[in-house]
Motif scaffolding. Structure first.
Motif, PDB file in Angstrom:
ATOM      1  N   VAL A   1       0.634  -1.252  -0.101  1.00  0.00           N
ATOM      2  CA  VAL A   1      -0.141  -0.083  -0.059  1.00  0.00           C
ATOM      3  C   VAL A   1       1.020   1.266   0.014  1.00  0.00           C
ATOM      4  O   VAL A   1       1.480   1.488   1.237  1.00  0.00           O
ATOM      5  CB  VAL A   1      -0.995  -0.045   1.134  1.00  0.00           C
ATOM      6  CG1 VAL A   1      -1.720   1.176   1.137  1.00  0.00           C
ATOM      7  CG2 VAL A   1      -1.941  -1.213   1.102  1.00  0.00           C
ATOM      8  N   ARG A   2       0.719   1.941  -1.004  1.00  0.00           N
ATOM      9  CA  ARG A   2       1.857   3.192  -1.274  1.00  0.00           C
ATOM     10  C   ARG A   2       1.240   4.231  -0.609  1.00  0.00           C
ATOM     11  O   ARG A   2       1.825   5.487  -0.411  1.00  0.00           O
ATOM     12  CB  ARG A   2       1.965   3.295  -2.692  1.00  0.00           C
ATOM     13  CG  ARG A   2       2.749   2.170  -3.556  1.00  0.00           C
ATOM     14  CD  ARG A   2       3.075   2.664  -4.820  1.00  0.00           C
ATOM     15  NE  ARG A   2       2.118   3.076  -5.685  1.00  0.00           N
ATOM     16  CZ  ARG A   2       1.317   2.206  -6.277  1.00  0.00           C
ATOM     17  NH1 ARG A   2       1.283   0.874  -6.229  1.00  0.00           N
ATOM     18  NH2 ARG A   2       0.206   2.775  -6.772  1.00  0.00           N
ATOM     19  N   PHE A   3      -0.360   4.358  -0.596  1.00  0.00           N
ATOM     20  CA  PHE A   3      -0.829   5.633  -0.196  1.00  0.00           C
ATOM     21  C   PHE A   3      -2.193   5.237   0.774  1.00  0.00           C
ATOM     22  O   PHE A   3      -2.743   4.282   0.325  1.00  0.00           O
ATOM     23  CB  PHE A   3      -1.243   6.494  -1.179  1.00  0.00           C
ATOM     24  CG  PHE A   3      -2.095   7.760  -0.546  1.00  0.00           C
ATOM     25  CD1 PHE A   3      -1.422   8.876  -0.091  1.00  0.00           C
ATOM     26  CD2 PHE A   3      -3.334   7.616  -0.564  1.00  0.00           C
ATOM     27  CE1 PHE A   3      -2.036   9.736   0.385  1.00  0.00           C
ATOM     28  CE2 PHE A   3      -4.267   8.869  -0.264  1.00  0.00           C
ATOM     29  CZ  PHE A   3      -3.484  10.002   0.265  1.00  0.00           C
ATOM     30  N   MET A   4      -2.593   5.739   1.672  1.00  0.00           N
ATOM     31  CA  MET A   4      -3.557   5.466   2.390  1.00  0.00           C
ATOM     32  C   MET A   4      -4.147   6.705   3.238  1.00  0.00           C
ATOM     33  O   MET A   4      -3.151   7.515   3.848  1.00  0.00           O
ATOM     34  CB  MET A   4      -3.524   4.144   3.441  1.00  0.00           C
ATOM     35  CG  MET A   4      -4.641   3.594   3.757  1.00  0.00           C
ATOM     36  SD  MET A   4      -4.053   2.601   5.155  1.00  0.00           S
ATOM     37  CE  MET A   4      -4.265   3.273   6.575  1.00  0.00           C
ATOM     38  N   ASP A   5      -5.263   6.847   3.149  1.00  0.00           N
ATOM     39  CA  ASP A   5      -5.966   7.893   4.044  1.00  0.00           C
ATOM     40  C   ASP A   5      -7.167   7.285   4.794  1.00  0.00           C
ATOM     41  O   ASP A   5      -7.222   5.742   5.138  1.00  0.00           O
ATOM     42  CB  ASP A   5      -6.569   9.008   3.135  1.00  0.00           C
ATOM     43  CG  ASP A   5      -7.711   8.488   2.149  1.00  0.00           C
ATOM     44  OD1 ASP A   5      -8.238   7.414   2.477  1.00  0.00           O
ATOM     45  OD2 ASP A   5      -8.006   9.346   1.125  1.00  0.00           O
ATOM     46  N   SER A   6      -8.003   8.288   5.376  1.00  0.00           N
ATOM     47  CA  SER A   6      -8.954   7.583   6.200  1.00  0.00           C
ATOM     48  C   SER A   6     -10.030   6.554   5.890  1.00  0.00           C
ATOM     49  O   SER A   6     -10.620   5.761   6.386  1.00  0.00           O
ATOM     50  CB  SER A   6      -9.903   8.780   6.825  1.00  0.00           C
ATOM     51  OG  SER A   6     -10.789   9.415   6.068  1.00  0.00           O
TER      52      SER A   6
END
Lengths: 102, 156
Positions: free
Chosen positions: A52-57
């Motif tokens: 996972v290179r990017f994760m937000d809420s």
């Protein structure tokens, strides 16, 4: 986002690869739930976030959703290998108290 | 002359990655650390997602993103002309969400507040919402020696 399952020693590993955001969450949910429902005999589930290179809420919502689904089956779930940025969000959200990090 | 950037995009979830990556590209010249750049991308993603999921939940709309660079600080404003927030103070509470059934964490505003240096939200019911944030880059203006680790300018 790619979602791949692998069973080893009665543990279902779900490998998430890509960006866990609003755009990808619907697909990730559907694929992860297919894997969960297809491997109900497994003793535990490990969500591997190393890809996972990017994760937000939205990612937090995704993880809590899978936790609730697995709780119905009394199957423990764990998080493995988040990158530093994902770990920062996961730590501040307190999610590790529900889904421990291995 | 102060550098600035404005963009308008339809409120489509596929535009989320484009929006956050564009803002990240804009602020690279301020020499952020990788950690700071990640904070900005996450905060922008939260603001844009709010526009898509909440402001324009009932239909289509335009998201406006304005950025400016001033000394060591990035200024960002993400605004919409959507339905607005009925109770801003409540919306800012951690874990509060109006969409319990949709696996929403209710952490969007909390993440923006935590990751950015300053944060302000203004909203009018029926008139839209604007989120104004700044991020001060601690190492901005320092040398960009090749030996300096963790800087985006060097990592590229």
């Amino acid at each position: 986002m790619n979602v791949v399952g692998k069973v080893s020693k009665n543990t279902l590993y779900i490998f998430l690869d890509g960006e866990l955001d609003e755009y990808n969450a619907t697909h990730a949910r559907s694929e992860a739930d297919k894997l969960i429902d297809g491997h109900l005999a497994c003793d535990r589930v490990i969500l591997d976030l190393s890809g996972v290179r990017f994760m937000d809420s939205t990612g937090i919502g995704f993880l809590v959703g899978r936790y609730k689904r697995l709780k119905k089956y009394a199957t423990p779930v764990f998080i493995q290998s988040p990158n530093l940025a994902a770990d920062k969000i996961l730590s501040m959200s307190g999610i590790y108290s529900l889904i421990p990090k291995l | 002359m102060k550098n600035c950037m404005k963009m308008e995009i339809p409120a489509l979830s596929e535009n989320g990655p484009f929006a956050r990556d564009t803002v990240a590209a804009f602020c690279v010249r301020l020499n952020p650390s990788l950690d700071e750049l990640s904070d900005v991308k996450t905060a922008v993603s939260e603001a844009v997602t709010n526009c898509i999921v909440h402001a324009y939940a009932d239909g289509e709309g335009i998201i406006r993103i304005e950025c400016s660079a001033e000394d060591d600080t990035l200024h960002i404003c993400v605004s919409d002309s959507g339905r607005g927030i009925a109770d801003v103070a409540r919306a800012l509470e951690p874990f509060f969400t109006t969409l319990e059934d949709e696996e929403r964490s209710g952490m969007g505003f909390t993440i923006m507040q935590t990751f950015m240096t300053t944060f302000r939200v203004e909203s009018t019911l029926g008139g839209g919402t604007s989120v104004t944030m700044t991020k001060r880059f601690a190492g901005s203006g320092r040398s960009t020696h090749a030996s300096e680790c963790g800087k985006v300018a060097d990592a590229q």
